[in-house]
Design a protein around this motif. Structure first.
Motif, PDB file in Angstrom:
ATOM      1  N   GLN A 178     -86.982 -70.008 -88.926  1.00  5.70           N
ATOM      2  CA  GLN A 178     -87.279 -69.509 -90.372  1.00  5.70           C
ATOM      3  C   GLN A 178     -88.566 -70.704 -90.903  1.00  5.70           C
ATOM      4  OE1 GLN A 178     -85.546 -67.253 -92.479  1.00  5.70           O
ATOM      5  NE2 GLN A 178     -87.570 -67.843 -93.206  1.00  5.70           N
ATOM      6  N   ARG A 179     -88.454 -71.767 -90.388  1.00  4.81           N
ATOM      7  CA  ARG A 179     -89.606 -72.245 -90.799  1.00  4.81           C
ATOM      8  C   ARG A 179     -91.114 -71.774 -90.288  1.00  4.81           C
ATOM      9  NH1 ARG A 179     -89.558 -77.679 -92.836  1.00  4.81           N
ATOM     10  NH2 ARG A 179     -87.524 -78.181 -91.981  1.00  4.81           N
ATOM     11  N   LEU A 180     -91.090 -71.374 -89.072  1.00  4.24           N
ATOM     12  CA  LEU A 180     -91.996 -70.741 -88.655  1.00  4.24           C
ATOM     13  C   LEU A 180     -92.220 -69.312 -89.284  1.00  4.24           C
ATOM     14  CD1 LEU A 180     -91.455 -71.211 -84.645  1.00  4.24           C
ATOM     15  CD2 LEU A 180     -93.044 -72.194 -86.037  1.00  4.24           C
ATOM     16  N   ASP A 181     -91.419 -68.872 -89.593  1.00  5.45           N
ATOM     17  CA  ASP A 181     -91.491 -67.406 -90.550  1.00  5.45           C
ATOM     18  C   ASP A 181     -92.329 -67.728 -91.784  1.00  5.45           C
ATOM     19  OD1 ASP A 181     -90.152 -65.744 -88.747  1.00  5.45           O
ATOM     20  OD2 ASP A 181     -88.296 -65.697 -89.910  1.00  5.45           O
ATOM     21  N   PHE A 182     -91.815 -68.869 -92.310  1.00  6.62           N
ATOM     22  CA  PHE A 182     -92.591 -69.199 -93.551  1.00  6.62           C
ATOM     23  C   PHE A 182     -93.848 -69.684 -93.618  1.00  6.62           C
ATOM     24  CE2 PHE A 182     -88.256 -70.213 -95.837  1.00  6.62           C
ATOM     25  CZ  PHE A 182     -87.976 -68.939 -96.089  1.00  6.62           C
ATOM     26  N   LEU A 183     -94.434 -70.263 -92.419  1.00  8.60           N
ATOM     27  CA  LEU A 183     -95.802 -70.795 -91.897  1.00  8.60           C
ATOM     28  C   LEU A 183     -96.508 -69.350 -91.543  1.00  8.60           C
ATOM     29  CD1 LEU A 183     -95.060 -73.912 -90.163  1.00  8.60           C
ATOM     30  CD2 LEU A 183     -96.168 -73.573 -92.173  1.00  8.60           C
ATOM     31  N   GLU A 184     -95.825 -68.477 -90.825  1.00 11.02           N
ATOM     32  CA  GLU A 184     -96.619 -67.333 -90.242  1.00 11.02           C
ATOM     33  C   GLU A 184     -96.985 -66.325 -91.429  1.00 11.02           C
ATOM     34  OE1 GLU A 184     -95.072 -66.627 -85.661  1.00 11.02           O
ATOM     35  OE2 GLU A 184     -94.130 -65.686 -87.563  1.00 11.02           O
ATOM     36  N   ASP A 185     -96.033 -66.303 -92.362  1.00  6.73           N
ATOM     37  CA  ASP A 185     -96.277 -65.306 -93.548  1.00  6.73           C
ATOM     38  C   ASP A 185     -96.789 -66.012 -94.603  1.00  6.73           C
ATOM     39  OD1 ASP A 185     -95.121 -63.337 -91.629  1.00  6.73           O
ATOM     40  OD2 ASP A 185     -93.373 -63.689 -92.293  1.00  6.73           O
ATOM     41  N   LEU A 186     -97.418 -67.218 -94.679  1.00 10.57           N
ATOM     42  CA  LEU A 186     -97.887 -68.000 -95.807  1.00 10.57           C
ATOM     43  C   LEU A 186     -98.678 -66.929 -96.800  1.00 10.57           C
ATOM     44  CD1 LEU A 186     -97.862 -70.558 -97.388  1.00 10.57           C
ATOM     45  CD2 LEU A 186     -99.693 -71.285 -96.090  1.00 10.57           C
ATOM     46  N   ALA A 187     -99.738 -66.413 -96.355  1.00 13.30           N
ATOM     47  CA  ALA A 187    -100.532 -65.699 -97.088  1.00 13.30           C
ATOM     48  C   ALA A 187     -99.715 -64.612 -97.862  1.00 13.30           C
ATOM     49  CB  ALA A 187    -101.855 -65.186 -96.110  1.00 13.30           C
ATOM     50  N   GLU A 188     -99.127 -63.858 -97.097  1.00 15.20           N
ATOM     51  CA  GLU A 188     -98.597 -62.777 -97.651  1.00 15.20           C
ATOM     52  C   GLU A 188     -97.394 -63.309 -98.867  1.00 15.20           C
ATOM     53  OE1 GLU A 188     -95.510 -59.236 -96.338  1.00 15.20           O
ATOM     54  OE2 GLU A 188     -96.359 -60.319 -94.919  1.00 15.20           O
ATOM     55  N   ASP A 189     -96.691 -64.242 -98.530  1.00 15.98           N
ATOM     56  CA  ASP A 189     -95.761 -64.564 -99.381  1.00 15.98           C
ATOM     57  C   ASP A 189     -96.333 -65.555-100.891  1.00 15.98           C
ATOM     58  OD1 ASP A 189     -93.689 -63.972 -97.403  1.00 15.98           O
ATOM     59  OD2 ASP A 189     -93.454 -66.162 -96.928  1.00 15.98           O
ATOM     60  N   VAL A 190     -97.652 -65.979-100.526  1.00 14.71           N
ATOM     61  CA  VAL A 190     -98.090 -66.533-101.711  1.00 14.71           C
ATOM     62  C   VAL A 190     -98.655 -65.504-102.611  1.00 14.71           C
ATOM     63  CG1 VAL A 190    -100.172 -67.835-102.475  1.00 14.71           C
ATOM     64  CG2 VAL A 190     -98.912 -68.811-100.465  1.00 14.71           C
ATOM     65  N   ARG A 191     -99.189 -64.257-101.873  1.00 13.40           N
ATOM     66  CA  ARG A 191     -99.638 -62.889-102.654  1.00 13.40           C
ATOM     67  C   ARG A 191     -98.173 -62.612-103.500  1.00 13.40           C
ATOM     68  NH1 ARG A 191    -102.948 -62.303 -98.216  1.00 13.40           N
ATOM     69  NH2 ARG A 191    -101.129 -60.569 -97.459  1.00 13.40           N
ATOM     70  N   ALA A 192     -97.325 -62.680-102.795  1.00 14.06           N
ATOM     71  CA  ALA A 192     -96.211 -62.009-103.679  1.00 14.06           C
ATOM     72  C   ALA A 192     -95.347 -62.908-104.485  1.00 14.06           C
ATOM     73  CB  ALA A 192     -94.803 -61.756-102.553  1.00 14.06           C
ATOM     74  N   GLY A 193     -95.932 -64.105-104.491  1.00 13.86           N
ATOM     75  CA  GLY A 193     -95.276 -65.139-105.537  1.00 13.86           C
ATOM     76  C   GLY A 193     -93.843 -65.721-104.890  1.00 13.86           C
ATOM     77  N   ARG A 194     -93.914 -65.686-103.647  1.00 12.10           N
ATOM     78  CA  ARG A 194     -92.505 -66.591-103.123  1.00 12.10           C
ATOM     79  C   ARG A 194     -93.009 -67.322-101.545  1.00 12.10           C
ATOM     80  NH1 ARG A 194     -87.311 -63.831-103.531  1.00 12.10           N
ATOM     81  NH2 ARG A 194     -87.487 -63.221-101.174  1.00 12.10           N
ATOM     82  N   PRO A 195     -93.669 -68.253-101.900  1.00 15.70           N
ATOM     83  CA  PRO A 195     -93.932 -69.121-100.731  1.00 15.70           C
ATOM     84  C   PRO A 195     -92.917 -69.894-100.401  1.00 15.70           C
ATOM     85  CG  PRO A 195     -94.879 -70.363-102.730  1.00 15.70           C
ATOM     86  CD  PRO A 195     -94.465 -68.862-103.036  1.00 15.70           C
ATOM     87  N   GLY A 196     -92.696 -69.872 -98.738  1.00 11.53           N
ATOM     88  CA  GLY A 196     -91.262 -70.613 -98.277  1.00 11.53           C
ATOM     89  C   GLY A 196     -91.614 -71.794 -97.851  1.00 11.53           C
ATOM     90  N   VAL A 197     -92.771 -72.376 -97.858  1.00 10.15           N
ATOM     91  CA  VAL A 197     -93.005 -73.594 -97.412  1.00 10.15           C
ATOM     92  C   VAL A 197     -92.408 -74.733 -98.498  1.00 10.15           C
ATOM     93  CG1 VAL A 197     -94.809 -75.299 -96.940  1.00 10.15           C
ATOM     94  CG2 VAL A 197     -95.162 -73.105 -95.942  1.00 10.15           C
TER      95      VAL A 197
END
Length: 300
Positions: A178-197
């Motif tokens: 899960q931690r790797l998921d949040f790092l791999e998808d960082l750019a997409e998650d930030v654009r969606a307003g839901r960063p997981g880091v």
């Protein structure tokens, strides 16, 4: 090979065979390296049921991962109703649920894990940020681990003490994943307003998640180190898995190490682009495990 797998899995009805084949295509797109590991290293009769579980997890995540909070909650309530109706009637208008119900008939433990996963989806639908590692742990325990156990329960040992150890190691493994998921998808998650880091780590490093920089590089390295520690701690999972499943578990763990290496190489560039395991290296790893499995059983 796929037709033989369907035969051995007890999927004989033409419509269901088409349904499972459709889910296979979706899983292959979603997680190509992990799908290849399952295809090469799991017993043929188990593969369609693994595909059904992963396809259901992905479909669920896709349905509740869009829109505002109330839209997510509404999508989850609707989906929960459709899943429960499918189990109650033993059928559904949706291929992914037809496959899930058949898999649960063949592997009854799946039903309980589906219910636990759907309960955890409430956290997935509602979160906007992950405050710290404590909140990340709750997210993993309530959502990520039940998601993994949809599939992992198909591989779990029957003996209760060994099964408990298996689940505990799965917990550590999925925390790394899960931690790797949040790092791999960082750019997409930030654009969606839901960063997981975790937000406290972002603040501690003074990182800007929207642009590459040394602060973001240090943040990525710290999070990668924590994922690496969990991958090491999860290594005993191979030993508690049944011998027939150990090649797959080794390969799955190896793919996570490749993901980790890719994240480290990307570093601050994760602000602009995703990362993932290099296809060539993943292929070499899987071929090595396949050759090892064909040479005969090993203890670890």
């Amino acid at each position: 090979m796929w037709k033989r797998a369907l035969d051995r899995a007890g999927v004989g009805e033409p419509r269901l065979r088409r349904d499972y084949t459709e889910q296979r295509r979706a899983v292959r797109r979603y997680r190509p390296a992990e799908y290849a590991a399952a295809r090469l290293l799991l017993p043929a009769g188990l593969l369609p049921h693994v595909v059904a579980a992963v396809a259901f997890m992905h479909e669920t995540d896709d349905r509740i991962d869009r829109g505002a909070d109330d839209e997510r909650a509404g999508a989850l309530a609707e989906w929960d109703g459709l899943v429960r109706k499918a189990f109650a009637e033993g059928d559904s208008g949706l291929p992914v649920l037809r496959c899930l119900t058949r898999t649960a008939e063949r592997h009854p433990d799946v039903r309980g894990h589906v219910e636990e996963f759907l309960r955890g989806c409430a956290r997935e639908a509602a979160w906007r940020t992950i405050a710290d590692d404590e909140e990340l742990e709750r997210y993993v325990r309530e959502y990520s681990l039940p998601g993994l156990m949809l599939t992992a329960c198909l591989l779990a040992p029957a003996e209760p003490p060994t099964r408990e150890a298996f689940t505990a190691h799965c917990h550590v493994l999925i925390r790394a994943m899960q931690r790797l998921d949040f790092l791999e998808d960082l750019a997409e998650d930030v654009r969606a307003g839901r960063p997981g880091v975790p937000a406290d780590a972002v603040a501690r490093h003074g990182a800007d998640l929207t642009r590459p920089g040394p602060e973001l590089g240090r943040l990525v390295e710290e999070q990668a180190d924590r994922a690496a520690a969990d991958l090491v701690a999860a290594a005993p999972l191979v030993g508690v898995a049944a011998p027939a499943y150990r090649p797959f578990v080794r390969a799955l763990s190896g793919v996570q190490r490749l993901r980790l290496d890719a994240v480290r190489r990307a570093g601050p560039a994760l602000a602009a682009r995703p990362s993932g395991p290099p296809a060539l290296r993943a292929g070499v790893l899987l071929l090595g495990e396949t050759a090892r499995a064909r040479r005969g059983p090993r203890t670890v």
